[in-house]
Design a protein around this motif. Structure first.
Motif, PDB file in Angstrom:
ATOM      1  N   VAL A   1     -52.471  78.040  17.379  1.00  0.00           N
ATOM      2  CA  VAL A   1     -52.542  77.527  16.001  1.00  0.00           C
ATOM      3  C   VAL A   1     -52.027  78.603  15.036  1.00  0.00           C
ATOM      4  CG1 VAL A   1     -54.093  76.672  14.187  1.00  0.00           C
ATOM      5  CG2 VAL A   1     -54.466  75.992  16.570  1.00  0.00           C
ATOM      6  N   ASP A   2     -52.442  79.852  15.251  1.00  0.00           N
ATOM      7  CA  ASP A   2     -51.946  80.965  14.416  1.00  0.00           C
ATOM      8  C   ASP A   2     -50.422  81.045  14.479  1.00  0.00           C
ATOM      9  OD1 ASP A   2     -54.524  81.676  13.788  1.00  0.00           O
ATOM     10  OD2 ASP A   2     -54.609  83.400  15.149  1.00  0.00           O
ATOM     11  N   SER A   3     -49.876  80.907  15.702  1.00  0.00           N
ATOM     12  CA  SER A   3     -48.413  81.031  15.848  1.00  0.00           C
ATOM     13  C   SER A   3     -47.701  79.893  15.124  1.00  0.00           C
ATOM     14  CB  SER A   3     -47.997  80.984  17.323  1.00  0.00           C
ATOM     15  OG  SER A   3     -48.591  82.027  18.019  1.00  0.00           O
ATOM     16  N   VAL A   4     -48.251  78.681  15.206  1.00  0.00           N
ATOM     17  CA  VAL A   4     -47.601  77.557  14.519  1.00  0.00           C
ATOM     18  C   VAL A   4     -47.670  77.786  13.011  1.00  0.00           C
ATOM     19  CG1 VAL A   4     -47.595  75.053  14.115  1.00  0.00           C
ATOM     20  CG2 VAL A   4     -48.150  75.929  16.394  1.00  0.00           C
TER      21      VAL A   4
ATOM     22  N   SER B   1     -55.023  68.698  20.424  1.00  0.00           N
ATOM     23  CA  SER B   1     -55.994  69.788  20.172  1.00  0.00           C
ATOM     24  C   SER B   1     -55.457  70.780  19.144  1.00  0.00           C
ATOM     25  CB  SER B   1     -56.297  70.560  21.456  1.00  0.00           C
ATOM     26  OG  SER B   1     -56.512  69.685  22.503  1.00  0.00           O
ATOM     27  N   ILE B   2     -54.199  71.166  19.312  1.00  0.00           N
ATOM     28  CA  ILE B   2     -53.606  72.116  18.356  1.00  0.00           C
ATOM     29  C   ILE B   2     -53.465  71.438  16.990  1.00  0.00           C
ATOM     30  CG2 ILE B   2     -51.537  73.530  17.843  1.00  0.00           C
ATOM     31  CD1 ILE B   2     -52.952  74.491  20.362  1.00  0.00           C
ATOM     32  N   GLY B   3     -53.048  70.174  17.007  1.00  0.00           N
ATOM     33  CA  GLY B   3     -52.826  69.440  15.765  1.00  0.00           C
ATOM     34  C   GLY B   3     -54.085  69.349  14.916  1.00  0.00           C
ATOM     35  N   ARG B   4     -55.215  69.041  15.567  1.00  0.00           N
ATOM     36  CA  ARG B   4     -56.485  68.948  14.816  1.00  0.00           C
ATOM     37  C   ARG B   4     -56.819  70.275  14.138  1.00  0.00           C
ATOM     38  NH1 ARG B   4     -58.958  64.354  15.949  1.00  0.00           N
ATOM     39  NH2 ARG B   4     -58.749  63.548  18.059  1.00  0.00           N
ATOM     40  N   ARG B   5     -56.684  71.345  14.887  1.00  0.00           N
ATOM     41  CA  ARG B   5     -57.028  72.669  14.341  1.00  0.00           C
ATOM     42  C   ARG B   5     -56.039  73.096  13.260  1.00  0.00           C
ATOM     43  NH1 ARG B   5     -58.782  72.406  19.497  1.00  0.00           N
ATOM     44  NH2 ARG B   5     -60.595  73.636  20.138  1.00  0.00           N
ATOM     45  N   LEU B   6     -54.757  72.786  13.474  1.00  0.00           N
ATOM     46  CA  LEU B   6     -53.739  73.153  12.482  1.00  0.00           C
ATOM     47  C   LEU B   6     -53.985  72.395  11.174  1.00  0.00           C
ATOM     48  CD1 LEU B   6     -51.025  74.643  11.901  1.00  0.00           C
ATOM     49  CD2 LEU B   6     -49.878  72.537  12.643  1.00  0.00           C
TER      50      LEU B   6
END
Ligand code: S3P
Length: 191
Positions: free
Chosen positions: A169-172, A25-30
């Motif tokens: 996502v912002d933090s990554v 989920s995070i990967g897609r958004r990132l």
């Protein structure tokens, strides 16, 4: 707060961490945020093998799965820059870990036992390493003990909790910018 400026990662960004940490989920958004493709290594392994991960474990065992996983990740790293979500055990394999650390930027999405248990209780994805265990929390606690010292070798660590995905996502994104600036101060990613 995430910076508004857009930067292009010079190498593939690989998300590592436990099952249920939110890598896909995070990967897609990132990937959308960075303007690069998203690739799920587990899905690529299933496509290459023509069978599900649960079937590969069942028929060939974990060692064969890890060999296939290493080959698929090596092939993906040969391709264009992207964001890759890996299966939870990929970074534990020394060969795969070295590939990722030398050719990509590794990001550990770190989650607590409570967060992982809450997410995995709701998940319907078959997970061979958990499904045969009696108690989910006991199995997760054992994997956390084994794996967290290894995930710690990722170049970047970002904490993820029960909340919405966007702040993670912002933090990554921010952590990547800082990492790249430190790696190459002359090519500062910040405008
Ligand atoms: C595994 C995690 C799974 C999958 C396989 C093994 C692991 O991926 O690769 O079941 O060893 O933690 P997710 O982390 O996407 O669930």
């Amino acid at each position: 707060m995430a910076s508004e400026s857009f930067f292009a990662p010079p190498r593939t960004v690989v998300l590592v961490g436990m099952m249920g940490a939110g890598k896909t989920s995070i990967g897609r958004r990132l990937a959308a945020r960075l303007g690069v493709p998203f690739v799920d290594a587990d899905a690529e392994i299933e496509q290459a093998a023509g069978s599900s991960i649960a079937d590969i474990f069942e028929r060939h065992g974990e060692e064969a799965f890890r060999d296939g996983e290493r080959r698929v990740i090596a092939r993906l790293l040969d391709g264009p820059v992207h964001v890759m979500a890996t299966g939870g055990g990929a970074f534990l394999d020394e060969g795969t870990r070295e590939l990722i650390r030398s050719r990509a930027i590794s990001v550990w999405l770190r989650a607590s036992l409570d967060t992982l248990a809450a997410r995995l209780e709701k998940s319907r994805t078959p997970r061979p390493l958990l499904d045969k265990e009696g108690d989910l929390r006991t199995a997760l606690a054992r994997l956390i003990d084994e794996r967290y010292p290894v995930y710690q070798k990722a170049q970047i660590t970002v904490e993820t909790g029960d909340g919405p995905h966007d702040p993670v996502v912002d933090s990554v994104y921010d952590a990547l910018q800082v990492f790249l600036e430190e790696e190459n101060p002359r090519n500062s990613a910040r405008q």
